[in-house]
Write an enzyme that holds these catalytic residues in place. Structure first.
Site, PDB file in Angstrom:
ATOM      1  N   CYS A 285      49.051  39.517  46.580  1.00  0.00           N
ATOM      2  CA  CYS A 285      47.851  38.811  47.067  1.00  0.00           C
ATOM      3  C   CYS A 285      47.677  37.461  46.389  1.00  0.00           C
ATOM      4  O   CYS A 285      47.799  36.416  47.003  1.00  0.00           O
ATOM      5  CB  CYS A 285      46.603  39.657  46.803  1.00  0.00           C
ATOM      6  SG  CYS A 285      46.681  41.291  47.465  1.00  0.00           S
TER       7      CYS A 285
HETATM    8  N1  SAJ Z   1      45.913  38.191  36.126  1.00  0.00           N
HETATM    9  C1  SAJ Z   1      45.822  37.310  35.053  1.00  0.00           C
HETATM   10  N2  SAJ Z   1      44.597  37.046  34.532  1.00  0.00           N
HETATM   11  C2  SAJ Z   1      43.450  37.598  35.051  1.00  0.00           C
HETATM   12  C3  SAJ Z   1      43.573  38.486  36.150  1.00  0.00           C
HETATM   13  C4  SAJ Z   1      44.806  38.764  36.666  1.00  0.00           C
HETATM   14  O1  SAJ Z   1      46.823  36.782  34.574  1.00  0.00           O
HETATM   15  O2  SAJ Z   1      42.365  37.345  34.532  1.00  0.00           O
HETATM   16  C5  SAJ Z   1      47.232  38.457  36.701  1.00  0.00           C
HETATM   17  C6  SAJ Z   1      47.610  39.926  36.676  1.00  0.00           C
HETATM   18  O3  SAJ Z   1      48.302  40.250  35.496  1.00  0.00           O
HETATM   19  C7  SAJ Z   1      48.517  40.044  37.903  1.00  0.00           C
HETATM   20  C8  SAJ Z   1      47.943  39.007  38.859  1.00  0.00           C
HETATM   21  O4  SAJ Z   1      47.175  38.099  38.067  1.00  0.00           O
HETATM   22  O5  SAJ Z   1      49.844  39.699  37.590  1.00  0.00           O
HETATM   23  C9  SAJ Z   1      47.049  39.596  39.948  1.00  0.00           C
HETATM   24  O6  SAJ Z   1      46.141  40.418  39.297  1.00  0.00           O
HETATM   25  P1  SAJ Z   1      44.863  41.017  40.092  1.00  0.00           P
HETATM   26  O7  SAJ Z   1      44.019  41.757  39.112  1.00  0.00           O
HETATM   27  O8  SAJ Z   1      44.228  39.944  40.864  1.00  0.00           O
HETATM   28  O9  SAJ Z   1      45.528  42.115  41.000  1.00  0.00           O
HETATM   29  P2  SAJ Z   1      45.797  42.147  42.548  1.00  0.00           P
HETATM   30  O10 SAJ Z   1      46.841  41.209  42.973  1.00  0.00           O
HETATM   31  O11 SAJ Z   1      45.977  43.576  42.875  1.00  0.00           O
HETATM   32  O12 SAJ Z   1      44.448  41.600  43.167  1.00  0.00           O
HETATM   33  C10 SAJ Z   1      43.601  42.448  43.857  1.00  0.00           C
HETATM   34  C11 SAJ Z   1      43.072  41.565  44.927  1.00  0.00           C
HETATM   35  N3  SAJ Z   1      42.499  42.353  45.968  1.00  0.00           N
HETATM   36  C12 SAJ Z   1      42.714  41.957  47.226  1.00  0.00           C
HETATM   37  O13 SAJ Z   1      43.353  40.982  47.499  1.00  0.00           O
HETATM   38  C13 SAJ Z   1      42.143  42.813  48.277  1.00  0.00           C
HETATM   39  C14 SAJ Z   1      42.039  40.597  44.385  1.00  0.00           C
HETATM   40  O14 SAJ Z   1      41.296  40.030  45.477  1.00  0.00           O
HETATM   41  C15 SAJ Z   1      41.079  41.246  43.441  1.00  0.00           C
HETATM   42  O15 SAJ Z   1      40.239  40.235  42.895  1.00  0.00           O
HETATM   43  C16 SAJ Z   1      41.847  41.911  42.329  1.00  0.00           C
HETATM   44  O16 SAJ Z   1      42.635  42.941  42.952  1.00  0.00           O
HETATM   45  C17 SAJ Z   1      40.917  42.496  41.296  1.00  0.00           C
HETATM   46  O17 SAJ Z   1      39.783  41.981  41.178  1.00  0.00           O
HETATM   47  O18 SAJ Z   1      41.365  43.362  40.554  1.00  0.00           O
END
Ligand code: SAJ
Length: 449
Positions: A285
C-alpha cells in the site's frame, strides 16, 4: 448531484446506517474476486452475516490452500471460520454468473518504473463483465487512483457484458482499508467510504456494507472522491514517514535521539501524529499508492513535488541503513567487504509473513554489492532463511542488521549477542533497548538514534 452536505468549513459526510433484512441476505449471492488479505476476510465475513458467497481467484495454489484451510495472516477467528466455511472457491469465472453483488479485491501494484500496473484489475473486470447479470451490483475495493473506475473498469464491464452501467447494473467504489496483522481493527470494524455515480448505486452499496459491517459507512459525492480518499490516506502516511526519516538522518549527525523527541512531541494532545523512522517503507500500500496519484496528476498537468520527494526519501532508507553499518564497522576496524552480516527480518512489517516491497531485500542487495556475506533469517518467512534457527544464524555472523521489528528480535540483549561474539548491531526498526547497549562492548546504531 452532491451527496455531502456542507454545514461548516469541513463538508459534513452523510453517515448511513440501515441494514438489509437477514432473510434477503440469504437470497443474495456475493462473489469476491481476489482472495488475498483483502478478499478472503471479506468473503468469510459475508458468509458469517448470512450471504451466499462465491470466492473466485485465478491462483490455483491459493485455492488449494483455502480448501485445506491453511492460510497465513488470518486471525484465529477467520481461521476457524475458514474451516467450516461453505464458500464455493473456484478459478472458473463461470461461477460469477449467479452473483447479485460482485466485489473486486485484486492487487493494484506498480511496474519497475513506478507506473500503475492495472493488469490484474483489467483481467478481473473482464471476467466479471463476461458473467455479469442484469441488476447486479459491482463494487471495486482495490486501491486505484481517481479516474480508474470510470475510465478503465466501467468501459471493460460494459464492453464485455453488453450491459449499460446505471441502467442494467449498479456500480460503486469502496476502497479497502485492511491493515494486515492488526489485532484491533478487522474488516468488520473498520469504517468504510462509499462513492458512486448515482444514488441507486450508492444506496445499493451502502445497504450491503451496513448489513455486513459493524462500523460506520460514509458516502462521498462520486467515484473520484472515493478513489481519492484511499490515495490521500496512504500518501499522508508515506509523507509523514518520510518526514521522520529525514529528521533521523539529520539527528544522527546532530547526536540527538529522535525517538525520544517523537515520544515527547506525542504528549501534545492535538496537532501531532507520531510516525517512526526506519530502514524503509514496504508493503503493498504505502510505497505503491502514492505513485498512482503522482502518475494520474502528471497525466492531467500537475507534478507532485512533495509526494515524489517523500517517496525518494523513503526509498533511500535501505541505502542509509547500509551506510550506518559501514560507519559502525569502521569503528570496529572492519569494512563491509567480507563482513558476515545477519539480516534479521524480510517481512515488510512486524509479525506478518508478507515481504512485498520489503526494504530488507534492497538492504540485502546493497550489502552483497559491497562484498558482504549475508545470512537471512525471518521467523515468518522460513523458506528464505539460510539457517533453521535464529541461534544458528547468529553463530554464523559477526554483525547484525534488523530490518523488521518482529517480536522475536526484541529479545536480543547485548548479553545474548556477545555470546555469539557479535560486536556491531544496526537496528533498522529501533526495536531494541538502546540504553542496554551503552555499557556493552557492542557498537549499536539505530535510525535516528
Ligand atoms: N513504517 C515506518 N514508520 C512508521 C510506520 C510504518 O517506517 O511510522 C513502515 C513499516 O515498517 C512498513 C511500511 O512503513 O514497512 C508500511 O507500514 P504500515 O504500518 O503503513 O503498514 P501497511 O502497509 O499494512 O499499511 C496499512 C494501510 N492500510 C491500508 O492501506 C488499507 C495503511 O493505510 C494504514 O495506515 C496502516 O496499515 C496502519 O495504520 O497500520
Amino acid at each position: 448531484m452532491s451527496n455531502t452536505t456542507t454545514t461548516s468549513a469541513r463538508p459534513k459526510l452523510r453517515t448511513t446506517r440501515h441494514s438489509t433484512a437477514k432473510q434477503s441476505r440469504k437470497e443474495q449471492t456475493v462473489a469476491i474476486v481476489g482472495l488475498g488479505y483483502v478478499g478472503l476476510p471479506l468473503a468469510l465475513l459475508c458468509e458469517e452475516r448470512g450471504f451466499g458467497v462465491i470466492g473466485f481467484d485465478v491462483d490455483q495454489a491459493k485455492l488449494n490452500a483455502l480448501k485445506s484451510a491453511s492460510v497465513p495472516d488470518l486471525s484465529l477467528h477467520e481461521q476457524t471460520r475458514l474451516k467450516k466455511a461453505k464458500i464455493k472457491f473456484s478459478n472458473n469465472q463461470r461461477v460469477l454468473k449467479d452473483a447479485d453483488i460482485v466485489i473486486v479485491c485484486v492487487p493494484t501494484p506498480v511496474f519497475e518504473d513506478h507506473t500503475p500496473d492495472l493488469r490484474p484489475l483489467k483481467s478481473a473486470s473482464r471476467s466479471v463483465g463476461l458473467q455479469l447479470k442484469k441488476g447486479a451490483l459491482v463494487i471495486i475495493e482495490s486501491t486505484v487512483n481517481p479516474g480508474v473506475c470510470e475510465e478503465v473498469v466501467i468501459p471493460i464491464l460494459e464492453r464485455t457484458s453488453g450491459l449499460k452501467v446505471e441502467e442494467d447494473f449498479y456500480f460503486a467504489h469502496c476502497p479497502e482499508r485492511i491493515n494486515p496483522g492488526d489485532v484491533n481493527f478487522s474488516v468488520a470494524t473498520i469504517p468504510r467510504v462509499v462513492g458512486a455515480r448515482t444514488k441507486p448505486s450508492r444506496d445499493r452499496a451502502v445497504n450491503f456494507y451496513t448489513s455486513v459491517l459493524d462500523a460506520e459507512v460514509v458516502t462521498v459525492s462520486d467515484l473520484k472522491e472515493a478513489e481519492s480518499v484511499k490515495m490521500v490516506e496512504n500518501a499522508f502516511r508515506d509523507i509523514n514517514i518520510a518526514f521522520v526519516n529525514e529528521l533521523a538522518m539529520s539527528f544522527d549527525k546532530l547526536g540527538i535521539d529522535l525517538g525520544h523527541v517523537i515520544d515527547a512531541a506525542s504528549t501534545k494532545p492535538f496537532g501531532f501524529m507520531a510516525h517512526y523512522p526506519g530502514c524503509g517503507v514496504g508493503g503493498h500500500c504505502i510505497p505503491v499508492d502514492p505513485y498512482y496519484l503522482i502518475d494520474y496528476a502528471k497525466k492531467n498537468g500537475f507534478s507532485h513535488k512533495f509526494i515524489k520527494s517523500a517517496r525518494e526519501i523513503n526509498n533511500n532508507m535501505p541505502d542509509y541503513t547500509v551506510r550506518r553499518l559501514r560507519q559502525a564497522l569502521e569503528l570496529a576496524g572492519r569494512s563491509l567487504s567480507g563482513e558476515r552480516v545477519a539480516l534479521l527480518g524480510l517481512a515488510y512489517k512486524k509479525d506478518v509473513a508478507d515481504s512485498r516491497e520489503s526494504p530488507a531485500f534492497v538492504i540485502a542487495e546493497k550489502l552483497i554489492e559491497a562484498g558482504a556475506h549475508i545470512v537471512r533469517y525471518d521467523p515468518f518467512i522460513s523458506k528464505e532463511n539460510d539457517y533453521l534457527t535464529l541461534q544458528d544464524t547468529l553463530s554464523a555472523v559477526d554483525s547484525v542488521v534488523i530490518a523488521t521489528d518482529h517480536s522475536l528480535f526484541k529479545t536480543l540483549t547485548p548479553e545474548i549477542l556477545e555470546q555469539y561474539e557479535i560486536d556491531v548491531v544496526i537496528d533498522g526498526r529501533n526495536c531494541l533497548d538502546k540504553d542496554q547497549f551503552t555499557t556493552s562492548s557492542i557498537v549499536y546504531r539505530g535510525i535516528g538514534r
